[in-house]
Design a protein around this motif. Structure first.
Motif, PDB file in Angstrom:
ATOM      1  N   GLU A 135       2.240   6.918  -6.478  1.00 49.77           N
ATOM      2  CA  GLU A 135       1.232   7.899  -6.906  1.00 49.77           C
ATOM      3  C   GLU A 135       1.727   9.310  -6.669  1.00 49.77           C
ATOM      4  O   GLU A 135       1.640  10.175  -7.548  1.00 49.77           O
ATOM      5  CB  GLU A 135      -0.069   7.691  -6.113  1.00 49.77           C
ATOM      6  N   THR A 136       2.246   9.552  -5.467  1.00 47.82           N
ATOM      7  CA  THR A 136       2.733  10.902  -5.117  1.00 47.82           C
ATOM      8  C   THR A 136       3.850  11.328  -6.057  1.00 47.82           C
ATOM      9  O   THR A 136       3.872  12.467  -6.544  1.00 47.82           O
ATOM     10  CB  THR A 136       3.262  10.913  -3.662  1.00 47.82           C
ATOM     11  N   GLU A 146       1.142   4.246  -2.764  1.00 49.19           N
ATOM     12  CA  GLU A 146       0.917   5.662  -2.422  1.00 49.19           C
ATOM     13  C   GLU A 146       2.132   6.503  -2.803  1.00 49.19           C
ATOM     14  O   GLU A 146       2.011   7.600  -3.345  1.00 49.19           O
ATOM     15  CB  GLU A 146       0.621   5.797  -0.918  1.00 49.19           C
ATOM     16  N   ARG A 155       0.833  -1.213   0.000  1.00 48.24           N
ATOM     17  CA  ARG A 155       0.000   0.000   0.000  1.00 48.24           C
ATOM     18  C   ARG A 155       0.863   1.258   0.000  1.00 48.24           C
ATOM     19  O   ARG A 155       0.654   2.203  -0.751  1.00 48.24           O
ATOM     20  CB  ARG A 155      -0.898  -0.035   1.246  1.00 48.24           C
ATOM     21  N   CYS A 156       1.865   1.218   0.893  1.00 47.29           N
ATOM     22  CA  CYS A 156       2.758   2.365   1.020  1.00 47.29           C
ATOM     23  C   CYS A 156       3.486   2.603  -0.308  1.00 47.29           C
ATOM     24  O   CYS A 156       3.667   3.749  -0.749  1.00 47.29           O
ATOM     25  CB  CYS A 156       3.749   2.077   2.144  1.00 47.29           C
TER      26      CYS A 156
END
Ligand code: C2E
Ligand code: CA
Ligand code: CA
Length: 924
Positions: free
Chosen positions: A513-514, A510, A506-507
Motif C-alpha cells: 500500500e505504501t 501495508e 499484513r506487513c
C-alpha cells in the motif's frame, strides 16, 4: 478562891474566868461540902458508922462524876480555843505584814502608772504631732482636736475646724468624679469600737487638683463621751505606685497571655501559682480554679511519675529541661506537647518552676507527612526529579539516579536534558510549554555505557515553590524500556513471521500500500510475486514438523539471498511466500531471468541437519500499475497466476494474464450466488455426531453447512467455504450458521434432547475485530448459553497470529464457550504454545486417522497428540473415523471422542434426531 456566902447563907460556888480553875474550885467546894456532910476531914474515908443518908451520898457522887466529866470536856474545849486563838494571832500578824507589803507595792504601782500615763500622754502627743497622717478627734460630729497634718491635708485652719465637720470631707469625691461627702458621713456614723472603717477617697488640693486619701474612722470612749478618731493619710504616691504596679502587672499578664504556648508557674510544692490563657484554655478551666491546684492531677499516673522525676531533677540541678508529653484535650482528642521547664528563685528565695508547653501535634503530623513523602520520594520505583526554572536538577530520588545510571551528586545541578535525551529535539520549547502551566509528556532515553538504550516516559509538570516563589518543574520518569521492547516485539509479531523472521501477510500488504501511495503516479512499476512450495506437505509428513520448520526457514533465507536486499520477501503462512520487487533490475525485461535463477537455486537441496530435501517452487507474477491498480487486485492476480503455474505442472513461473481472470470471474459468480443463497435461505446445517470412544454415548455434534441450490443440488462447504473466505462472505455465513445452530439448540433444549453443538470458526472470523461482541449479541438475543456450544478453530487459524488468537480464545473461554483446535497436527504449531491457550479439545486431523490402520507414523502422531492432550487435561477427538477397526485402534491409542461416517454422517435435524433415538436405543 473561897466559896462566898450568899444572902441566904448558902455557899455559892463562884465561877472565875478560867473555866478549868473554876471547875477545880467547884470540885473543891463540893468535896468540902461532902466532908462536912460526912463529918470527915477532906480526903478521909468516911466511917461506915457515920450516919449518912446513903441515897444522898450516891446522888452527890453521881453529880460529882458528871461535873468531872463536864469539866474534862470544858477543859478540852478551852485548850482547843486557846490553840485557835494563838493561830489567829499568828495569822493576823502575817496579814498585817502582807497588808503592809501590799500598801507599799500599791504606792509604787500608782507611781509607775502615773509615770506611764505621763509617758503615754507624751508619746500620744508626739505621735499626734509627729505622725505624717492627719489625725482628728471628733466628739458629737465636731472636731475637738487635730494635729497640724490634718490642717495641712484638709486645707483648713485650726480655729475653723475645731467645733466643726471638716469642709474638705464634705467636698471629697470618688475617682469617677461623683461626690463622696455623704458616703464619708455614713462611714463615720457606722464606725464603732469593734469596727474601725477604712476607705479611700479623693480630697481637694489647694492647687485645684485632687489627691488620694485613705481615711480611717475608729470610735472610742473618753470621760463617758463617744469619740471618733479620724486618721487621714495621703496615699497619692502609694496609689501611683499601685497604678504603676498594676500597669506592670497587666503588661506582664498581657505578655504572658500573648504567648501562644501554654505557660504555667508552679511552686516547689508543685501547686500552681500562675498560668496563661493558653494553659487555661487547654485544660478548660479558669485561672482562679487553677491557682493552688496541682497540675499533675491532669496527668495520668505514668506521665505524672515522669513529670515528677523531671521536676525533681530540675529542682536538684537547676538545668533547663525539655521533654515531650501526650495530653488528652478536653474534647477527647490527643495532643502532643513539647514542654520546657526551668527554675527560678522568688524574692524570698523560694523556688518556682516555669513550664512552657507547645502543642506540636500539627508539627508532628507535618513531620510524619514529610517523612512519608520523603519515603515515597526515596522509595518510589518511578524516577522523580525536581527541576529549577533554568532546567537544572535540584533534587532527584534514588530511582531517578538508578535510571540515569549516575549515583554521584553530579546529577544535581546538571540540566535535565543533558542527563536524559528527549526524543523531541527542541527542549527549549518543552520547558517554555511547562513554564506556561502545561504538563508535557513524551519519550526520552539514555545511553548507559555499553548496554542498550533505556527508554523513558517523562512527564513534566509545573509547580510553584512556595518559599522561593519561583516556578519549578516536577519530572516523573518511568522506565518503559521493557514496555517498548514488548511493544516492538508485539509489532514484530503482528507484522513478522515467527518462524522465518520474514514480514507476514499484513506487513506485506501495508508495504505494498505504501509503495503504491508513494509511487503514485508511477515512476516505475512494482512487481508482485506469490511463491508456493511444491509438495511441501510431503516433506512435512515424511521428515516431521521440525524438519518442515527448518525447511521453511531455509527457503526464506534462500529466497532472500538470491533476490538480494532490494527484494521485499514475506511469508504468508504454511508454504506460501511472496515478494515485492521494486528495483529496476527486477522489472521486465530482466524479471524473468531473475525468477528463473531463483527456480534454479531451488534445485539445490536444502540441508535439514540430519537429512536433505528438495522442493520445487511455483511462482505467480503480476505487475502494477498495468495489471491492477489496488493491493487487493494485485494479490488476487498473483494468487491466480501462482495457481495457474501450479496447475500447469508446478515448479514454474506463472505470469498473470487477463485470461486467467476467467477463473476469478467464476469465483465472482459463485460469490454472487452465495450472497443470494445466504439471503434466500439456501444454507442449512446438518449435524454430525461425536461419541465417547469407550461408551459410545453421544457427547456432542458438529454443525456443518450445506448449500441447497434451488435446483435441488447440495454443494459441499469444501467448495463454497474457501470462496466465502476469500470474498469476505464468510462473516455473514458464520453469522447465519450461529443463528441456525442457536435456534436448533433452543429447540433441542425444549424437547429435552439438547446436545452440545460444535461450530466451525474460520480464520477470517477469528481475525475479525467485532467477532466477540457479535457472538455476545447473539447469545443475548437468542437466549442461549455459551456452555451449549463448542467453537472449532483450525490450528492454522490459531497459528496465523498467535497473540491475537490467544487473546480471542481467552475471552471466548471466559464467556463460557468450549474451544477445540480443529485439524490438529497439520499446522506448524510449536507445541509449546499449546499450554498457553485456554482450550478444551484437540481434534486430530483426519489425514492421520485415515492412515492409522496401516501407517505406524500416523499411529505415533496420534499417540503423541493423545498423550499431550491427556497431559494438558484436554479431550482428544479423532475425526473421519470410517471403520470399526479405526474406531477400536483410536480408542486404544487414547482418543476419547470419535467422529466420522462410521459413527454417523452429517444429518439434517430430523434425521439427526431419528439417528439419536436409534443410537440411544441401540446402546441400551
Ligand atoms: P471439517 O471442520 O474438518 O469438517 C469435517 C469434514 O469432514 C466435513 O466435511 C465432514 O462431512 C467430513 N467428514 C466427516 N466424517 C468423515 C469421514 O468419516 N470420512 C470423510 N472422508 N469425511 C468425513 P464437510 O462438511 O464437507 O466440510 C468441509 C470443511 O468445511 C469442514 O471441515 C470445515 O472446515 C468447513 N466447514 C463446514 N461447515 C462450516 C461452517 O459452518 N463454517 C465454517 N467456517 N466452515 C465450515
Ligand atoms: Ca470442524
Ligand atoms: Ca476437521
Amino acid at each position: 478562891m473561897a466559896p462566898s456566902q450568899n444572902r441566904s447563907g448558902n455557899s455559892v460556888i463562884s465561877i472565875v474566868d478560867d473555866p478549868v480553875e473554876s471547875a477545880q474550885r467547884i470540885l473543891e467546894q463540893l468535896d468540902q461540902l461532902l466532908c462536912e456532910a460526912m463529918l470527915v476531914a477532906p480526903g478521909e474515908t468516911p466511917q461506915a458508922t457515920v450516919a449518912m443518908p446513903t441515897e444522898l451520898l450516891t446522888n452527890l457522887r453521881q453529880a460529882v462524876a458528871e461535873r468531872e466529866q463536864t469539866l474534862a470536856s470544858m477543859r478540852e474545849r478551852f485548850e482547843a480555843m486557846m490553840r485557835a486563838q494563838a493561830d489567829a494571832i499568828v495569822y493576823s500578824a502575817e496579814i498585817i505584814d502582807e497588808l503592809e507589803r501590799t500598801k507599799q507595792s500599791l504606792g509604787e504601782a500608782r507611781q509607775a502608772a502615773e509615770q506611764a500615763a505621763e509617758e503615754t500622754q507624751r508619746l500620744a502627743d508626739t505621735v499626734f504631732e509627729r505622725t505624717h497622717d492627719g489625725v482628728l478627734v471628733f466628739a458629737d460630729r465636731a472636731c475637738v482636736a487635730c494635729n497640724d497634718n490634718a490642717l495641712e491635708l484638709l486645707q483648713v485652719t485650726r480655729d475653723k475646724i475645731i467645733g466643726n465637720w471638716p469642709e474638705s470631707l464634705s467636698v471629697a469625691r470618688h475617682p469617677d468624679g461623683t461626690s463622696a461627702g455623704g458616703d464619708i458621713r455614713r462611714r463615720f456614723e457606722s464606725a464603732d469600737l469593734a469596727n474601725p472603717v477604712l476607705f479611700e477617697v479623693q480630697l481637694p488640693e489647694r492647687s485645684g487638683s485632687w489627691f488620694w486619701a485613705e481615711i480611717t474612722f475608729s470610735a472610742f470612749g473618753m470621760n463617758g463621751i463617744d469619740h471618733v478618731l479620724a486618721v487621714v493619710r495621703d496615699i497619692t504616691s502609694r496609689k501611683e505606685f499601685e497604678v504603676e504596679l498594676q500597669r506592670h502587672r497587666d503588661f506582664l499578664n498581657n505578655i504572658i497571655n500573648a504567648v501562644p504556648d501554654q505557660l504555667s508557674v508552679t511552686a516547689a510544692d508543685r501547686s500552681l501559682v500562675l498560668a496563661n490563657d493558653a494553659y487555661c484554655a487547654a485544660h478548660n478551666v479558669t485561672l482562679n480554679e487553677l491557682v493552688g491546684s496541682q497540675p499533675a492531677e491532669f496527668l495520668n499516673a505514668d506521665l505524672r511519675q515522669e513529670v515528677e522525676r523531671i521536676e525533681s531533677e530540675l529542682l536538684a540541678t537547676g538545668l533547663c529541661q525539655t521533654s515531650e508529653q501526650a495530653l488528652i484535650r478536653p474534647d477527647g482528642t490527643r495532643a502532643m506537647l513539647s514542654v520546657k521547664r526551668s527554675v527560678f528563685a522568688g524574692a524570698q528565695g523560694d523556688r518556682y518552676i516555669v513550664s512552657t508547653s507547645r502543642d506540636i501535634t500539627e508539627n508532628r503530623k507535618r513531620e510524619d507527612r514529610l517523612r512519608l513523602l520523603a519515603s515515597v520520594f526515596n522509595g518510589a520505583s518511578e524516577g522523580v526529579a525536581i527541576i529549577a526554572a533554568d532546567g537544572r536538577i535540584c533534587e532527584a530520588n534514588p530511582a531517578f539516579m538508578d535510571m540515569v545510571g549516575d549515583h554521584s551528586s553530579e546529577v544535581i545541578n546538571y540540566p535535565l536534558h543533558r542527563v536524559i535525551r528527549f526524543e523531541q529535539p527542541n527542549v527549549t520549547e518543552i520547558f517554555e510549554l511547562v513554564a506556561n502551566g502545561t504538563t508535557w509528556t513524551g519519550k526520552a532515553n539514555v545511553k548507559l555505557g555499553d548496554t542498550r538504550d533505556r527508554h523513558f516516559w517523562v512527564s513534566l509538570s509545573p509547580t510553584m515553590d512556595c518559599q522561593e516563589q519561583s516556578a519549578r518543574v516536577i519530572a516523573l520518569v518511568s522506565d518503559i524500556t521493557e514496555l517498548e521492547d514488548a511493544q516492538a516485539q508485539l509489532i514484530s509479531q503482528a507484522l513478522y513471521d515467527n518462524l522465518t523472521g520474514l514480514p507476514n501477510r499484513r506487513c506485506f500488504r501495508e508495504r505494498l500500500e505504501t509503495l503504491i501511495e508513494d509511487n503514485n503516479p508511477p515512476e516505475q512499476g512494482i512487481t508482485v510475486c506469490f511463491l508456493d512450495l511444491d509438495d511441501f506437505k510431503h516433506v512435512n509428513d515424511s521428515s516431521g514438523h521440525a524438519a518442515g520448520d527448518r525447511l521453511l526457514e531455509a527457503v526464506g533465507r534462500r529466497i532472500k539471498s538470491t533476490m538480494g536486499s532490494e527484494a521485499f520477501v514475506a511469508r504468508f503462512g504454511g508454504d506460501e511466500f511472496a515478494m515485492i520487487l521494486t528495483a529496476s533490475q527486477h522489472q521486465p525485461p530482466h524479471l524473468n531471468a531473475v525468477l528463473e535463477s531463483l527456480l534454479s537455486e531451488f534445485r539445490r537441496p536444502f540441508d535439514l541437519g540430519d537429512s536433505e530435501a528438495v522442493v520445487g517452487l511455483s511462482i505467480g507474477v503480476t505487475h502494477w500499475p498495468d495489471q491492477a491498480q489496488d493491493v487487493g487486485s494485485l494479490m488476487c492476480n498473483a494468487d491466480i497466476a501462482m495457481y495457474s503455474a501450479k496447475s500447469a505442472g508446478k515448479n514454474r513461473i506463472g505470469h498473470f494474464s487477463p485470461e486467467m481472470e476467467n477463473s476469478v470471474n467464476t469465483r465472482h459468480q459463485v460469490q454472487t450466488k452465495l450472497r443470494r443463497a445466504l439471503k434466500g435461505g439456501q444454507i442449512a446445517l446438518c449435524y454430525q455426531p461425536k461419541v465417547c470412544a469407550t461408551t459410545g454415548r453421544i457427547v456432542s455434534c458438529e454443525a456443518l453447512a450445506r448449500w441447497k441450490t434451488p435446483d435441488g443440488t447440495v454443494i459441499s462447504p469444501a467448495e463454497f467455504v474457501p470462496i466465502a473466505e476469500q470474498t469476505g462472505l464468510i462473516l455473514p455465513l458464520g453469522e447465519l450458521v450461529f443463528r441456525q445452530a442457536a435456534l436448533q439448540a433452543v429447540e433441542w433444549e425444549k424437547s429435552g434432547q439438547r446436545t452440545t453443538i460444535a461450530i466451525n470458526v474460520s480464520p477470517n472470523q477469528l481475525r475479525h475485530l467485532g467477532f466477540i461482541s457479535q457472538l455476545q449479541a447473539f447469545i443475548d438475543e437468542m437466549q442461549v448459553k455459551p456452555e451449549w456450544f463448542e467453537l472449532e478453530i483450525t490450528e492454522y487459524a490459531m497459528m496465523e497470529d498467535v497473540e491475537h488468537a490467544m487473546s480471542v480464545v481467552e475471552r471466548l473461554a471466559d464467556m463460557g464457550f468450549s474451544i477445540a483446535i480443529d485439524d490438529f497436527g497439520t499446522g506448524y504449531s510449536s507445541l509449546s504454545y499449546l499450554k498457553h491457550f485456554r482450550i478444551h479439545t484437540l481434534k486430530i486431523d483426519m489425514s492421520f486417522v485415515r492412515d492409522v490402520t496401516h501407517d505406524p507414523r500416523s499411529v505415533a502422531v496420534i499417540r503423541s497428540i493423545a498423550s499431550l492432550g491427556q497431559g494438558l487435561g484436554l479431550n482428544v477427538v479423532a475425526e473421519g473415523v470410517e471403520t470399526a477397526e479405526q474406531a477400536k485402534l483410536l480408542a486404544d491409542i487414547g482418543c476419547n471422542v470419535l467422529q466420522g461416517y462410521y459413527i454417523g454422517r452429517p444429518m439434517f435435524p430430523d434425521q439427526f434426531t431419528a439417528w439419536q433415538n436409534d443410537h440411544v436405543a441401540a446402546s441400551l
